[in-house]
Design a protein around this motif. Structure first.
Motif, PDB file in Angstrom:
ATOM      1  N   SER A  29       0.824  -1.212   0.000  1.00 33.73           N
ATOM      2  CA  SER A  29       0.000   0.000   0.000  1.00 33.73           C
ATOM      3  C   SER A  29       0.855   1.258   0.000  1.00 33.73           C
ATOM      4  O   SER A  29       0.522   2.245  -0.673  1.00 33.73           O
ATOM      5  CB  SER A  29      -0.936   0.000   1.211  1.00 33.73           C
ATOM      6  OG  SER A  29      -1.821  -1.101   1.163  1.00 33.73           O
ATOM      7  N   SER A  79       2.914   2.369  -3.538  1.00 33.86           N
ATOM      8  CA  SER A  79       2.260   2.986  -4.692  1.00 33.86           C
ATOM      9  C   SER A  79       1.407   4.157  -4.237  1.00 33.86           C
ATOM     10  O   SER A  79       0.657   4.052  -3.262  1.00 33.86           O
ATOM     11  CB  SER A  79       1.393   1.954  -5.418  1.00 33.86           C
ATOM     12  OG  SER A  79       0.638   2.564  -6.443  1.00 33.86           O
ATOM     13  N   MET A 125      -1.168   5.360  -5.687  1.00 34.00           N
ATOM     14  CA  MET A 125      -2.597   5.129  -5.908  1.00 34.00           C
ATOM     15  C   MET A 125      -3.235   4.348  -4.764  1.00 34.00           C
ATOM     16  O   MET A 125      -4.440   4.428  -4.537  1.00 34.00           O
ATOM     17  CB  MET A 125      -2.815   4.372  -7.220  1.00 34.00           C
ATOM     18  CG  MET A 125      -2.370   2.932  -7.186  1.00 34.00           C
ATOM     19  SD  MET A 125      -2.770   2.062  -8.704  1.00 34.00           S
ATOM     20  CE  MET A 125      -2.114   0.433  -8.315  1.00 34.00           C
ATOM     21  N   SER A 126      -2.431   3.561  -4.030  1.00 30.69           N
ATOM     22  CA  SER A 126      -2.981   2.764  -2.932  1.00 30.69           C
ATOM     23  C   SER A 126      -2.664   3.354  -1.569  1.00 30.69           C
ATOM     24  O   SER A 126      -3.017   2.759  -0.553  1.00 30.69           O
ATOM     25  CB  SER A 126      -2.434   1.331  -3.005  1.00 30.69           C
ATOM     26  OG  SER A 126      -1.023   1.325  -2.928  1.00 30.69           O
ATOM     27  N   ARG A 169      -3.934   5.270   0.519  1.00 32.21           N
ATOM     28  CA  ARG A 169      -5.164   5.933   0.947  1.00 32.21           C
ATOM     29  C   ARG A 169      -5.642   5.312   2.248  1.00 32.21           C
ATOM     30  O   ARG A 169      -5.589   4.096   2.421  1.00 32.21           O
ATOM     31  CB  ARG A 169      -6.239   5.805  -0.135  1.00 32.21           C
ATOM     32  CG  ARG A 169      -5.887   6.517  -1.444  1.00 32.21           C
ATOM     33  CD  ARG A 169      -6.922   6.221  -2.510  1.00 32.21           C
ATOM     34  NE  ARG A 169      -6.919   4.816  -2.886  1.00 32.21           N
ATOM     35  CZ  ARG A 169      -7.998   4.139  -3.249  1.00 32.21           C
ATOM     36  NH1 ARG A 169      -9.175   4.727  -3.243  1.00 32.21           N
ATOM     37  NH2 ARG A 169      -7.909   2.864  -3.595  1.00 32.21           N
ATOM     38  N   PRO A 194      -8.930   2.380   2.084  1.00 26.13           N
ATOM     39  CA  PRO A 194      -8.584   1.006   1.705  1.00 26.13           C
ATOM     40  C   PRO A 194      -7.562   0.363   2.629  1.00 26.13           C
ATOM     41  O   PRO A 194      -7.647  -0.837   2.910  1.00 26.13           O
ATOM     42  CB  PRO A 194      -8.020   1.174   0.288  1.00 26.13           C
ATOM     43  CG  PRO A 194      -8.651   2.420  -0.226  1.00 26.13           C
ATOM     44  CD  PRO A 194      -8.773   3.318   0.961  1.00 26.13           C
ATOM     45  N   TRP A 235      -5.027  -6.078  -1.687  1.00 26.96           N
ATOM     46  CA  TRP A 235      -4.444  -4.878  -2.299  1.00 26.96           C
ATOM     47  C   TRP A 235      -4.965  -4.692  -3.725  1.00 26.96           C
ATOM     48  O   TRP A 235      -5.332  -3.588  -4.122  1.00 26.96           O
ATOM     49  CB  TRP A 235      -2.922  -4.985  -2.289  1.00 26.96           C
ATOM     50  CG  TRP A 235      -2.239  -3.788  -2.871  1.00 26.96           C
ATOM     51  CD1 TRP A 235      -1.984  -2.602  -2.250  1.00 26.96           C
ATOM     52  CD2 TRP A 235      -1.740  -3.650  -4.210  1.00 26.96           C
ATOM     53  NE1 TRP A 235      -1.353  -1.738  -3.109  1.00 26.96           N
ATOM     54  CE2 TRP A 235      -1.192  -2.356  -4.319  1.00 26.96           C
ATOM     55  CE3 TRP A 235      -1.700  -4.498  -5.310  1.00 26.96           C
ATOM     56  CZ2 TRP A 235      -0.612  -1.894  -5.497  1.00 26.96           C
ATOM     57  CZ3 TRP A 235      -1.119  -4.040  -6.485  1.00 26.96           C
ATOM     58  CH2 TRP A 235      -0.584  -2.751  -6.568  1.00 26.96           C
ATOM     59  N   ASN A 286      -7.801  -1.660  -4.853  1.00 27.93           N
ATOM     60  CA  ASN A 286      -7.262  -0.633  -5.748  1.00 27.93           C
ATOM     61  C   ASN A 286      -7.538  -0.936  -7.216  1.00 27.93           C
ATOM     62  O   ASN A 286      -6.932  -0.329  -8.097  1.00 27.93           O
ATOM     63  CB  ASN A 286      -5.751  -0.498  -5.533  1.00 27.93           C
ATOM     64  CG  ASN A 286      -5.411  -0.062  -4.125  1.00 27.93           C
ATOM     65  OD1 ASN A 286      -5.581   1.090  -3.759  1.00 27.93           O
ATOM     66  ND2 ASN A 286      -4.935  -0.997  -3.316  1.00 27.93           N
ATOM     67  N   GLN A 287      -8.459  -1.849  -7.464  1.00 25.21           N
ATOM     68  CA  GLN A 287      -8.728  -2.274  -8.837  1.00 25.21           C
ATOM     69  C   GLN A 287      -9.220  -1.126  -9.706  1.00 25.21           C
ATOM     70  O   GLN A 287      -8.774  -0.948 -10.836  1.00 25.21           O
ATOM     71  CB  GLN A 287      -9.755  -3.402  -8.833  1.00 25.21           C
ATOM     72  CG  GLN A 287     -10.065  -3.956 -10.217  1.00 25.21           C
ATOM     73  CD  GLN A 287     -11.084  -5.073 -10.161  1.00 25.21           C
ATOM     74  OE1 GLN A 287     -11.769  -5.242  -9.160  1.00 25.21           O
ATOM     75  NE2 GLN A 287     -11.197  -5.831 -11.224  1.00 25.21           N
ATOM     76  N   ARG A 345      -8.734   2.069  -9.473  1.00 26.25           N
ATOM     77  CA  ARG A 345      -7.685   3.040  -9.791  1.00 26.25           C
ATOM     78  C   ARG A 345      -6.689   2.479 -10.791  1.00 26.25           C
ATOM     79  O   ARG A 345      -6.167   3.204 -11.632  1.00 26.25           O
ATOM     80  CB  ARG A 345      -6.961   3.465  -8.513  1.00 26.25           C
ATOM     81  CG  ARG A 345      -7.802   4.391  -7.648  1.00 26.25           C
ATOM     82  CD  ARG A 345      -6.964   5.076  -6.602  1.00 26.25           C
ATOM     83  NE  ARG A 345      -7.708   6.176  -6.006  1.00 26.25           N
ATOM     84  CZ  ARG A 345      -7.232   7.401  -5.832  1.00 26.25           C
ATOM     85  NH1 ARG A 345      -6.009   7.687  -6.226  1.00 26.25           N
ATOM     86  NH2 ARG A 345      -7.954   8.336  -5.285  1.00 26.25           N
TER      87      ARG A 345
END
Length: 211
Positions: free
Chosen positions: A103, A106, A108-109, A111, A114, A178, A182-183, A185
């Motif tokens: 997480s 990246s 994007m993850s 956050r 999530p 994970w 995050n799919q 995004r």
């Protein structure tokens, strides 16, 4: 748009760099994390074995239970049997370190939402391994066989459940969480770069004339 090979390698490299730090943090937090899994597993163990349970008592990474087994009705001549079993819950809880490393590796993850959802799932999931480890230990004690009355299928199921809890869940569940969290995004189409006039680069390219 799917990630390029370079982006995947960069993510893998960052994850490998962050993983040792995440494992160190997990190691020191493990007694608290293991306590959650041990308490969640307790009613499941009691239901599956028919035992009355005391505990768990946490000692470092170990969870210790006291179990009292009563004989079935047709074996009333037997006295209640008491046993004390312990399990190293850290065997099943290290997957949270992998999830945190992924997480944080990246943007994007990275956050809170999530990550919190994944952490909660990975706090509870080790209860599976704790449950089947205790059941495995119970089924291995020959003197307790009359109290448990396990069939061959039951023993095979316990062995399979233990393998899933110790080998598959700690390693595959963090990655699956994970990816699942995050799919959207990862599959979002990449916005085309804009030209100096304000339009997209795709609009600036003239269509190919037919010959």
């Amino acid at each position: 748009m799917f990630a390029s090979r370079g982006e995947i390698l960069a993510l893998l490299g960052k994850t490998l760099l962050l993983l040792p730090l995440a494992l160190v943090a997990w190691f020191f937090a493990a007694p608290l994390l293991n306590s959650v899994a041990a308490h969640v597993a307790k009613p499941v163990i009691s239901l599956a074995s028919g035992a009355k349970m005391a505990g768990p008592v946490m000692q470092g990474h170990l969870a210790r239970y006291e179990l009292t087994l009563h004989p079935p009705y047709e074996r009333r001549e037997l006295q209640p049997a008491m046993t004390e079993l312990e399990v190293n819950a850290s065997t099943f809880s290290f997957g949270i370190a992998l999830f945190v490393a992924l997480s944080l590796a990246s943007a994007m993850s990275r956050r809170a939402g999530p990550m919190a959802i994944g952490a909660i799932v990975l706090l509870i999931a080790p209860a599976w391994g704790v449950t089947f480890d205790i059941l495995r230990q119970l089924s291995a004690v020959h003197e307790l066989a009359p109290y448990l009355a396990l069939s061959s299928f039951g023993r095979e199921g316990i062995a399979l459940g233990y393998q899933v809890g110790s080998l598959l869940l700690p390693t595959l569940l963090p990655i699956a969480l994970w990816l699942g969290l995050n799919q959207r995004r990862m599959l979002m189409p990449m916005k085309a770069p804009e030209t100096a006039s304000g339009g997209s680069l795709a609009d600036a390219v003239p269509p190919r004339e037919k010959s």
